[in-house]
Write a protein that holds these residues in place. Structure first.
Motif, PDB file in Angstrom:
ATOM      1  N   GLY A   1      44.838 -25.746   3.768  1.00 39.65           N
ATOM      2  CA  GLY A   1      44.972 -24.281   3.772  1.00 39.65           C
ATOM      3  C   GLY A   1      43.744 -23.612   3.171  1.00 39.65           C
ATOM      4  O   GLY A   1      43.262 -22.598   3.681  1.00 39.65           O
ATOM      5  N   ALA A   2      43.223 -24.211   2.094  1.00 41.55           N
ATOM      6  CA  ALA A   2      42.039 -23.628   1.435  1.00 41.55           C
ATOM      7  C   ALA A   2      40.819 -23.702   2.358  1.00 41.55           C
ATOM      8  O   ALA A   2      40.016 -22.765   2.429  1.00 41.55           O
ATOM      9  CB  ALA A   2      41.765 -24.368   0.127  1.00 41.55           C
ATOM     10  N   TRP A   3      40.693 -24.802   3.111  1.00 40.57           N
ATOM     11  CA  TRP A   3      39.573 -24.914   4.063  1.00 40.57           C
ATOM     12  C   TRP A   3      39.684 -23.845   5.151  1.00 40.57           C
ATOM     13  O   TRP A   3      38.704 -23.185   5.500  1.00 40.57           O
ATOM     14  CB  TRP A   3      39.558 -26.307   4.722  1.00 40.57           C
ATOM     15  CG  TRP A   3      38.867 -27.350   3.901  1.00 40.57           C
ATOM     16  CD1 TRP A   3      39.455 -28.325   3.152  1.00 40.57           C
ATOM     17  CD2 TRP A   3      37.445 -27.522   3.738  1.00 40.57           C
ATOM     18  NE1 TRP A   3      38.494 -29.086   2.537  1.00 40.57           N
ATOM     19  CE2 TRP A   3      37.262 -28.628   2.871  1.00 40.57           C
ATOM     20  CE3 TRP A   3      36.327 -26.853   4.231  1.00 40.57           C
ATOM     21  CZ2 TRP A   3      35.989 -29.072   2.506  1.00 40.57           C
ATOM     22  CZ3 TRP A   3      35.067 -27.302   3.854  1.00 40.57           C
ATOM     23  CH2 TRP A   3      34.907 -28.392   3.000  1.00 40.57           C
ATOM     24  N   ILE A   4      40.903 -23.672   5.644  1.00 41.29           N
ATOM     25  CA  ILE A   4      41.088 -22.690   6.718  1.00 41.29           C
ATOM     26  C   ILE A   4      40.755 -21.288   6.209  1.00 41.29           C
ATOM     27  O   ILE A   4      40.054 -20.524   6.886  1.00 41.29           O
ATOM     28  CB  ILE A   4      42.512 -22.796   7.310  1.00 41.29           C
ATOM     29  CG1 ILE A   4      42.581 -24.108   8.094  1.00 41.29           C
ATOM     30  CG2 ILE A   4      42.849 -21.602   8.210  1.00 41.29           C
ATOM     31  CD1 ILE A   4      43.897 -24.451   8.669  1.00 41.29           C
ATOM     32  N   SER A   5      41.197 -20.986   4.993  1.00 36.89           N
ATOM     33  CA  SER A   5      40.868 -19.664   4.424  1.00 36.89           C
ATOM     34  C   SER A   5      39.357 -19.505   4.311  1.00 36.89           C
ATOM     35  O   SER A   5      38.819 -18.431   4.588  1.00 36.89           O
ATOM     36  CB  SER A   5      41.466 -19.500   3.030  1.00 36.89           C
ATOM     37  OG  SER A   5      42.837 -19.657   3.090  1.00 36.89           O
ATOM     38  N   GLN A   6      38.680 -20.579   3.889  1.00 33.67           N
ATOM     39  CA  GLN A   6      37.222 -20.462   3.755  1.00 33.67           C
ATOM     40  C   GLN A   6      36.548 -20.210   5.114  1.00 33.67           C
ATOM     41  O   GLN A   6      35.691 -19.342   5.232  1.00 33.67           O
ATOM     42  CB  GLN A   6      36.623 -21.709   3.109  1.00 33.67           C
ATOM     43  CG  GLN A   6      35.144 -21.474   2.789  1.00 33.67           C
ATOM     44  CD  GLN A   6      34.441 -22.700   2.269  1.00 33.67           C
ATOM     45  OE1 GLN A   6      34.265 -23.673   2.979  1.00 33.67           O
ATOM     46  NE2 GLN A   6      34.025 -22.649   1.030  1.00 33.67           N
ATOM     47  N   TYR A   7      36.966 -20.948   6.131  1.00 37.77           N
ATOM     48  CA  TYR A   7      36.368 -20.722   7.460  1.00 37.77           C
ATOM     49  C   TYR A   7      36.642 -19.301   7.928  1.00 37.77           C
ATOM     50  O   TYR A   7      35.773 -18.627   8.464  1.00 37.77           O
ATOM     51  CB  TYR A   7      36.919 -21.717   8.492  1.00 37.77           C
ATOM     52  CG  TYR A   7      36.489 -23.143   8.260  1.00 37.77           C
ATOM     53  CD1 TYR A   7      35.150 -23.450   8.019  1.00 37.77           C
ATOM     54  CD2 TYR A   7      37.401 -24.189   8.276  1.00 37.77           C
ATOM     55  CE1 TYR A   7      34.755 -24.761   7.797  1.00 37.77           C
ATOM     56  CE2 TYR A   7      37.007 -25.497   8.052  1.00 37.77           C
ATOM     57  CZ  TYR A   7      35.679 -25.776   7.818  1.00 37.77           C
ATOM     58  OH  TYR A   7      35.289 -27.054   7.594  1.00 37.77           O
ATOM     59  N   GLU A   8      37.891 -18.867   7.732  1.00 35.88           N
ATOM     60  CA  GLU A   8      38.235 -17.517   8.199  1.00 35.88           C
ATOM     61  C   GLU A   8      37.428 -16.464   7.467  1.00 35.88           C
ATOM     62  O   GLU A   8      36.989 -15.483   8.064  1.00 35.88           O
ATOM     63  CB  GLU A   8      39.738 -17.299   8.123  1.00 35.88           C
ATOM     64  CG  GLU A   8      40.391 -18.042   9.286  1.00 35.88           C
ATOM     65  CD  GLU A   8      41.898 -18.032   9.277  1.00 35.88           C
ATOM     66  OE1 GLU A   8      42.483 -17.560   8.290  1.00 35.88           O
ATOM     67  OE2 GLU A   8      42.479 -18.521  10.275  1.00 35.88           O
ATOM     68  N   ALA A   9      37.196 -16.688   6.173  1.00 39.63           N
ATOM     69  CA  ALA A   9      36.370 -15.740   5.400  1.00 39.63           C
ATOM     70  C   ALA A   9      34.950 -15.703   5.963  1.00 39.63           C
ATOM     71  O   ALA A   9      34.253 -14.698   5.846  1.00 39.63           O
ATOM     72  CB  ALA A   9      36.356 -16.150   3.934  1.00 39.63           C
TER      73      ALA A   9
ATOM     74  N   HIS B   1      47.751 -28.281   0.940  1.00 37.04           N
ATOM     75  CA  HIS B   1      47.208 -27.146   0.164  1.00 37.04           C
ATOM     76  C   HIS B   1      45.698 -27.038   0.375  1.00 37.04           C
ATOM     77  O   HIS B   1      45.152 -25.952   0.551  1.00 37.04           O
ATOM     78  CB  HIS B   1      47.506 -27.315  -1.326  1.00 37.04           C
ATOM     79  CG  HIS B   1      48.981 -27.365  -1.586  1.00 37.04           C
ATOM     80  ND1 HIS B   1      49.795 -26.286  -1.376  1.00 37.04           N
ATOM     81  CD2 HIS B   1      49.784 -28.376  -2.002  1.00 37.04           C
ATOM     82  CE1 HIS B   1      51.042 -26.613  -1.663  1.00 37.04           C
ATOM     83  NE2 HIS B   1      51.056 -27.883  -2.034  1.00 37.04           N
TER      84      HIS B   1
ATOM     85  N   LYS C   1      37.042 -19.275  13.387  1.00 34.82           N
ATOM     86  CA  LYS C   1      38.463 -19.583  13.603  1.00 34.82           C
ATOM     87  C   LYS C   1      38.703 -21.064  13.338  1.00 34.82           C
ATOM     88  O   LYS C   1      37.909 -21.907  13.771  1.00 34.82           O
ATOM     89  CB  LYS C   1      38.863 -19.218  15.024  1.00 34.82           C
ATOM     90  CG  LYS C   1      38.745 -17.727  15.240  1.00 34.82           C
ATOM     91  CD  LYS C   1      39.382 -17.266  16.498  1.00 34.82           C
ATOM     92  CE  LYS C   1      39.366 -15.762  16.584  1.00 34.82           C
ATOM     93  NZ  LYS C   1      38.000 -15.184  16.556  1.00 34.82           N
TER      94      LYS C   1
END
Ligand code: G4P
Length: 288
Positions: A71-79, A68, A83
């Motif tokens: 996933g939150a880290w990936i969302s932050q990078y994408e924001a 989980h 990539k």
């Protein structure tokens, strides 16, 4: 913690300048970090260097991290327009996904090269990251064999070579080793726990007992279940934390002749349990 765990300014400058020199040869940079400590296992200086370049942040060892939070880290990078991808370098499917993503990102460069007559030019990539984040494992997995990497030591000067992943991809032999940001006590602790800082230069008992205390605040059930210790009453109480550490050591049979607790043996056992994921899938840093 030992004062030997230190910033290596000379090596660091050298690594950054090697990376800068070689950026022009590659289409994409794969920046590895440890998914359990995405903040402490990245080098902040690198960001400034490769900002203009195609780049994927690989949150490696994702199999050991809390999915989980990954996933939150990936969302932050994408924001932030960066990539990022969760990878278990020992998983063939993940490596294939990484390869596909690299090829997809670099397709415009290949199309441009083809328009100039360079048809079939491979994607050229560089893998960088601090020690122990899985660079060699990723390079070997992308190349499907053990590649002899000459740059995985600080302060080594040499010319670089390309390791062939396939006809469509070449990887640059690793440039100089980056060092982590050892700024805070927290950074040092989590880097030592994860293995980025060698155990020989750390106080193992300190790392294990502080690590256990910290993990108890994040994943209390994991510690109580695995080591059969009571629940935490006061997370700030260092005496209680030490008692729990001793109690866990006793439960795991770390006892010397005469009945004294073998704190060192338990430290090694606990650190190994954490590094191999036996305590559970744990992430020690959440995105801010
Ligand atoms: P580096 O080049 O960045 O220094 O890292 P390296 O590939 O040597 O990986 C460091 C350790 O992490 C190795 O374990 C490697 O097997 C392990 N590792 C790398 N990627 C992953 C991953 O995605 N998941 C898991 N669970 N482990 C990973 P080691 O015990 O130091 O060496 P070895 O005994 O496996 O050779």
């Amino acid at each position: 913690m030992s004062s030997e765990i230190n910033w290596f300014p000379g090596h660091m400058r050298k690594a950054l300048s090697e990376i800068t020199d070689r950026l022009k040869w590659v289409d994409i940079v794969i920046e590895t970090c440890d998914a359990r400590i995405p903040f402490s296992s990245r080098n902040p200086e690198l960001h400034k260097l490769i900002n203009e370049k195609n780049r994927i942040i690989v949150l490696n060892k994702a199999d050991l991290a809390d999915p989980h939070i990954t996933g939150a880290w990936i969302s932050q990078y994408e924001a932030q327009g960066i990539k990022a991808m969760a990878v278990d370098a020992n998983n063939k499917g993940d490596i294939q996904r990484l390869k596909k993503k690299m090829e997809h990102i670099c397709q415009p460069i290949l199309d441009k090269a083809a328009a100039r007559g360079r048809i079939g030019r491979p994607v050229r990539a560089m893998v960088v990251g601090i020690p122990n984040t899985g660079k060699s494992t990723i390079i070997n997995a992308l190349c499907n064999r053990k590649v002899v990497i000459t740059g995985n030591r600080p302060g080594v000067t040499r010319s670089f070579q390309w390791a062939k992943s396939s006809d469509s991809m070449e990887l640059m032999d690793m440039p100089g080793v980056l060092w982590p940001n050892l700024g805070s006590k927290h950074n040092k602790l989590v880097l030592a726990l994860s293995g980025a800082i060698k155990t020989e230069v750390t106080d193992m008992i300190f790392v294990a007992s502080e690590g256990m205390k910290y993990i108890s605040t994040l994943y209390p059930d994991y510690i109580t279940t695995r080591y059969q210790v009571p629940d935490v009453i006061d997370a700030e109480d260092i005496n209680e934390a030490y008692e729990r550490y001793l109690s866990a050591a006793k439960k795991k049979g770390c006892i010397l002749s005469g009945g004294r607790i073998d704190e060192e043996r338990f430290a090694s056992l606990f650190i190994d349990d954490f590094r191999t994921g036996r305590i559970g899938r744990i992430t020690l840093e959440v995105p801010k």
